[in-house]
Design a protein around this motif. Sequence first.
Motif, PDB file in Angstrom:
ATOM      1  N   LEU A 162     -40.078  40.654  -6.588  1.00 57.67           N
ATOM      2  CA  LEU A 162     -40.623  39.419  -6.017  1.00 57.67           C
ATOM      3  C   LEU A 162     -39.808  38.983  -4.800  1.00 57.67           C
ATOM      4  N   LEU A 163     -38.496  39.081  -4.886  1.00 54.44           N
ATOM      5  CA  LEU A 163     -37.684  38.643  -3.750  1.00 54.44           C
ATOM      6  C   LEU A 163     -37.964  39.532  -2.524  1.00 54.44           C
ATOM      7  N   ARG A 164     -38.103  40.821  -2.765  1.00 47.96           N
ATOM      8  CA  ARG A 164     -38.434  41.723  -1.654  1.00 47.96           C
ATOM      9  C   ARG A 164     -39.774  41.330  -1.032  1.00 47.96           C
ATOM     10  N   GLU A 165     -40.737  40.985  -1.901  1.00 42.49           N
ATOM     11  CA  GLU A 165     -42.062  40.633  -1.411  1.00 42.49           C
ATOM     12  C   GLU A 165     -42.018  39.312  -0.644  1.00 42.49           C
ATOM     13  N   LEU A 166     -41.279  38.348  -1.149  1.00 43.98           N
ATOM     14  CA  LEU A 166     -41.143  37.061  -0.443  1.00 43.98           C
ATOM     15  C   LEU A 166     -40.542  37.288   0.942  1.00 43.98           C
ATOM     16  N   MET A 167     -39.531  38.135   1.004  1.00 44.64           N
ATOM     17  CA  MET A 167     -38.882  38.384   2.297  1.00 44.64           C
ATOM     18  C   MET A 167     -39.810  39.142   3.238  1.00 44.64           C
ATOM     19  N   ARG A 168     -40.599  40.045   2.659  1.00 43.89           N
ATOM     20  CA  ARG A 168     -41.518  40.828   3.491  1.00 43.89           C
ATOM     21  C   ARG A 168     -42.595  39.900   4.075  1.00 43.89           C
ATOM     22  N   GLN A 169     -43.126  39.045   3.209  1.00 44.21           N
ATOM     23  CA  GLN A 169     -44.159  38.117   3.667  1.00 44.21           C
ATOM     24  C   GLN A 169     -43.563  37.058   4.597  1.00 44.21           C
ATOM     25  N   GLY A 170     -42.299  36.764   4.382  1.00 45.94           N
ATOM     26  CA  GLY A 170     -41.681  35.690   5.146  1.00 45.94           C
ATOM     27  C   GLY A 170     -41.217  36.109   6.528  1.00 45.94           C
ATOM     28  N   GLU A 171     -41.239  37.399   6.781  1.00 44.82           N
ATOM     29  CA  GLU A 171     -40.774  37.891   8.074  1.00 44.82           C
ATOM     30  C   GLU A 171     -41.455  37.147   9.224  1.00 44.82           C
ATOM     31  N   ALA A 172     -42.768  36.917   9.066  1.00 47.45           N
ATOM     32  CA  ALA A 172     -43.526  36.248  10.122  1.00 47.45           C
ATOM     33  C   ALA A 172     -43.067  34.804  10.314  1.00 47.45           C
ATOM     34  N   LEU A 218     -32.497  34.772   3.814  1.00 53.96           N
ATOM     35  CA  LEU A 218     -31.879  34.509   2.518  1.00 53.96           C
ATOM     36  C   LEU A 218     -30.718  33.557   2.750  1.00 53.96           C
ATOM     37  N   TYR A 219     -30.545  32.586   1.874  1.00 58.66           N
ATOM     38  CA  TYR A 219     -29.360  31.753   1.999  1.00 58.66           C
ATOM     39  C   TYR A 219     -28.572  31.721   0.692  1.00 58.66           C
ATOM     40  N   GLY A 220     -27.274  31.557   0.842  1.00 60.30           N
ATOM     41  CA  GLY A 220     -26.377  31.648  -0.311  1.00 60.30           C
ATOM     42  C   GLY A 220     -25.869  30.293  -0.756  1.00 60.30           C
ATOM     43  N   THR A 221     -24.879  30.335  -1.605  1.00 63.01           N
ATOM     44  CA  THR A 221     -24.377  29.093  -2.197  1.00 63.01           C
ATOM     45  C   THR A 221     -23.671  28.204  -1.181  1.00 63.01           C
ATOM     46  N   GLU A 222     -23.142  28.810  -0.090  1.00 63.63           N
ATOM     47  CA  GLU A 222     -22.492  27.984   0.943  1.00 63.63           C
ATOM     48  C   GLU A 222     -23.529  27.088   1.621  1.00 63.63           C
ATOM     49  N   ALA A 223     -24.630  27.698   2.060  1.00 61.41           N
ATOM     50  CA  ALA A 223     -25.673  26.912   2.721  1.00 61.41           C
ATOM     51  C   ALA A 223     -26.265  25.895   1.745  1.00 61.41           C
ATOM     52  N   LEU A 224     -26.435  26.334   0.499  1.00 59.58           N
ATOM     53  CA  LEU A 224     -26.951  25.433  -0.536  1.00 59.58           C
ATOM     54  C   LEU A 224     -26.055  24.206  -0.652  1.00 59.58           C
TER      55      LEU A 224
END
Lengths: 997, 204
Positions: A828-838, A843-849
């Motif tokens: 699912l994460l791969r798919e979200l990133m693939r769809q999100g390219e446009a 991806l953001y980590g705990t620092e940005a969070l």
Amino acid sequence: MMTETQPFRLATGGLVDRAAPLNFSFDGRAITGFAGDTLASALLANGVRLVGRSFKYHRPRGILSAGVEEPNALVEHRSGSRREPNSRATVLELYDGLVATSQNRWPSLRCDLLSVNSWVSSFIAAGFYYKTFMWPASFWERIYEPMIRRAAGLGRTAPAHDPDTYEKATAFCDVLVIGGGPAGIAAAVAAGRTGARVILCDEDFVLGGGLLGDKADIDGGSGVDWTRTMAGELAAMPEVSVMGRTSVTGVYDGGVFGAVQRVSDHLPEPLPHQPRLRFWRIVARRSILAAGAIERPIAFGNNDRPGVMLAGSVRTYINRYGVAPGRRAVIFANNDGAAGTLDDLAAAGVDVAAVVDSRDGSSAAVSVAAARHGVVMHAGAMVTQAYGGHGLRSVEILTSDRQRERISCDLLAMSGGWNPTIHLTSHLSGRPRWDEAAAAFLPGSLPPGMTVAGAATGNADLNACLASGAATGLAAAHDCGFSGRLPSWRGHGSGDGQCHQPVRPLWRVPGARGKAFIDFQSDVTTDDIDLSVREGFGAAEHAKRYTALGMATDQGKTSNVAALGILAEITGTDIASRGTTTFRPPYTPVAIGALAGHARGMDFHPRRLSPAHPFETEQGAVFVEAGAWLRAQYYPRPGETWLQSAEREVRTVRGGAGICDVSTLGKIDIQGPDARAFIERIYCNNFAGLKPGRARYGLMLREDGFVLDDGVTMCFSDTHFVMSTTTANAPVVMQHMEFHHQCVWPELDVQLTSVTEQWAQFSVAGPLSRELLRRVVDRQHDIANEAFPFMSAAQVTVAGVTARLARVSFSGELAYEIAIPAQYGDSLLRELMRQGEAFGVCLYGTEALAIMRIEKGHVAGGELNGHTTAADLGLGKMMSAKKDYVGRILAQRPALRDPERPTLVGLLPLDHGSQVRAGAHLVASGRAANLENDEGYVTSSAFSPMLGRWIALGLLASGNNRTGEIVRACDPLRGTESLVEICSPQFYDPTGERLHG
Amino acid sequence: MADLHPVVQPLLSRSPLDDGFDPPGSQANSTAPGVTIRLVRDRSATLIASGPRSAAALERRLHEALGIALPGPGRCSQKDGIRVLWQGPARWLVLAGAESGTEERLRAIVGRDAAVIDQSGALVSLHLEGSRVRAALSKILPIDLHPRVFARDDTRSTAAGHIGIQIVCVEDTPCYLLLIPRSTAPDFARWLIASSAEFGVGVE
């Protein structure tokens, strides 16, 4: 390579394999021994008598014993990263290529400069450190401590990472037999024949115990032959396990024993996939202690000279190893064991110069033996002093008619009687009892399920050992529900009577000259005990601390009882009333690696990995430990620092869309007719009105009224809710809820199940998050703003797979959390990133969070710290007045409602460039930075990309009324200070418009 | 516009042991392995949890529908490829094939008498057998696996170090099934391989 001869090896006899020579080195010298030797026996066979230097006085030391009790012959075993200090040469099994080095000497063993300590010894007696290094105080850290550290300690630890592996394991049995001598073997055979599950642990590498060092016979054959027959029978029993090279080191509650198995210490290096040591936890229904006895030295002048040995050990070297430990011997004893020693020495061709029996009058057994061998017998006499530096040359005796006489000899075989090895009986607080007839401490109260057999009972007679072993073994098996016949063996040992004497205690020789050692390893003499009593440390436990007696790696196996005897003598009391010091595990030293086992390096503790861990790794995530979890901290692009990466991630989320893995959040499935009622009582805010398809932020208090945790709970039906918790608190919250379910409200019909592992979960945040999700969530689900407003929750599908979607936000942006069964998480994460390219998603980590939640003033770990109330966090209004809940009553306590309590505030440094660090303390402007003026502290801080400056959250006294005030943020730990303005904790988008975007 | 976006791809099921399960160096001694480890891929795991008031009704419903009696403490029962494990008071874990739609089927059977919760993704299943498997597991589990106390169809929830796991005795040969929390499976597997290596370990 030329091998040296072994001048002290007897032509025949012993259990060594003369056809299997082994080459080894000691202090760089190439030496040869035989298979079956210990390092000590091989050194003695080669005439090496000087083995080490003592701890404090650097006195030359040799080999005292032939067992685990050895206080003198301590060497560094192996070299480099495998170097192990304080290895006892007496139990170090010889192998080809063994490398051993003497300790505590410089520049060499024969010429040791620090032996000057011996000359100044009157200044460094017991208590010297306590008295001398008192003043001036300024010397403690810079001068005294480095000085003491350099002089202290024995041996050197390995200089590099240990290359070996270690294991821990658990074993179960009906009957655990501790000790593989005649009693232990008899017990194991008797129990094993009944079909009971038996474990026999023996610390030696050959089964037989005392039989190996003795010329005994059993049922007409030799004791060694009997041992081999019994070992064969035990090996053939499927439910019996004989664990050699295994020392039982501790007794614990519930029939649990600790034991260390030396799997590879007798090999040049461990075989492939084999550990060096394996630490066993043995769970036994019954146990039999058949640990034998340890001989006592006698304190006379220079009794530590190489060549002064325990008599039983001398016999062991002769009978087991085929080694004569000297050419000309004197026997000094206070018991009838002297007769057997004399027999064995004579049989080995050693010239016995004299037998010195400290007892008045003549002992029939000893005088008969002396007459038989034509040896001079001195009854009522004592050895007062030994002569010789690096090796014994003669002894001085004081005869019964007060004459002093010098006798030349290179070996003194001494025996002060025997101490039953009862250490393990005391590990659960059992106190040994003094037996006047045996002149020894015998087992007192025993650990549950334990019985004692053999010489450990105080009776070393071979028949008694065999009989008590067989009887206890059968009885133990019987207790476990097995039955069988009592085996019977008849034996005769030359050591019969050795232990039950008649012995007359002789702790120290009156009128001895020179240092008379009691504890050889700690360098404690009889004078130190005198001094200890004079200075008021006459109780057993006090004298131990004052002198350090019994505190070395041998734990005083040869010295504790003698010290107690001397204490009793000095104070004019009897030994029984002196009390004993406490035996504690481990019985013999255990390498720390064995206790760690597999849990080392990357396996120190199991790491929890998110279902999407593989993809995040591919994306270059830098991971951080969050409890047991590894979480993606940030995803740096080439050349980015962590801060640059986190800033970019924040801007991407706030400007478009970002995805954060929140699979680590605790997830608890709550179902049942009373599910809602349960949640109502657990959370302090209202959940009565939460409708299916909706989610709500909940705040949970502890019973004491402080905040425990927060999270969002989704309602799927009136009987089905799913709660989320913070990552760190997930186990605590589950425990808290289970406690209340099982113990406080058992009447509620509700089922709690952790589903943390079942669901992968991703936060999809940012103004474009809905458009992104629209591409991924299956078409039939309407997630438009109107159909799926803020705080909606629904079951949806992604490519036909069931998922859960909630519109919740931690970042303050339009955001969703989507959960999917964990096996699909990575996909699912791969798919979200693939769809999100446009959409330019990142991806953001705990620092940005963390940055985004601080920008929004949302509380997290820094504020949910167990010391804050709901009101402290600005969440006081959430506490419902219309219902009861956990923590309601105690939250009303005056101190928790004090208006001056520190409350959550925002903090802005006046200097835009300056950083405020979490942990800095807040002090009113113009006041000194001290504890008295402390008004709170900074809980979280971050550089806000949106505000272009550092921001912070803090807890400040009466913080609610101080907006606009300037206070000092002082960080004495890091030596920084800045002025900060108090503001609202909502730094960014305070009205929350973006949330509804 | 929508057409410009890629079509949603089918989601792939993935085990945390898909990568890095093969033990380095263990192939050398795996010709006659004392321990054989197999990752069980196609199986579902569903938790049934009921309250005290409905346990009896639940038991009856399940027995009628599946012909399986709910096992008591420390036991499991099985029929037609479905295995039911006792997991705690009024809690059972149902293991079945992956494509059987077990969750829906169970939900239909139990009605309102129990919660039915999918745990298929939460647990990694390892099938262990071999002559030395007990010796290998003695380095990991603190419980007694001797056949006198842990025989066929016995099950225990226990602790492997810091990892809570459940073990089932499938056969007395012996042959065990281990259920491990997904997040810890890679570390657990590494420990298992290290513990088995001296006996020769084969991985299927």
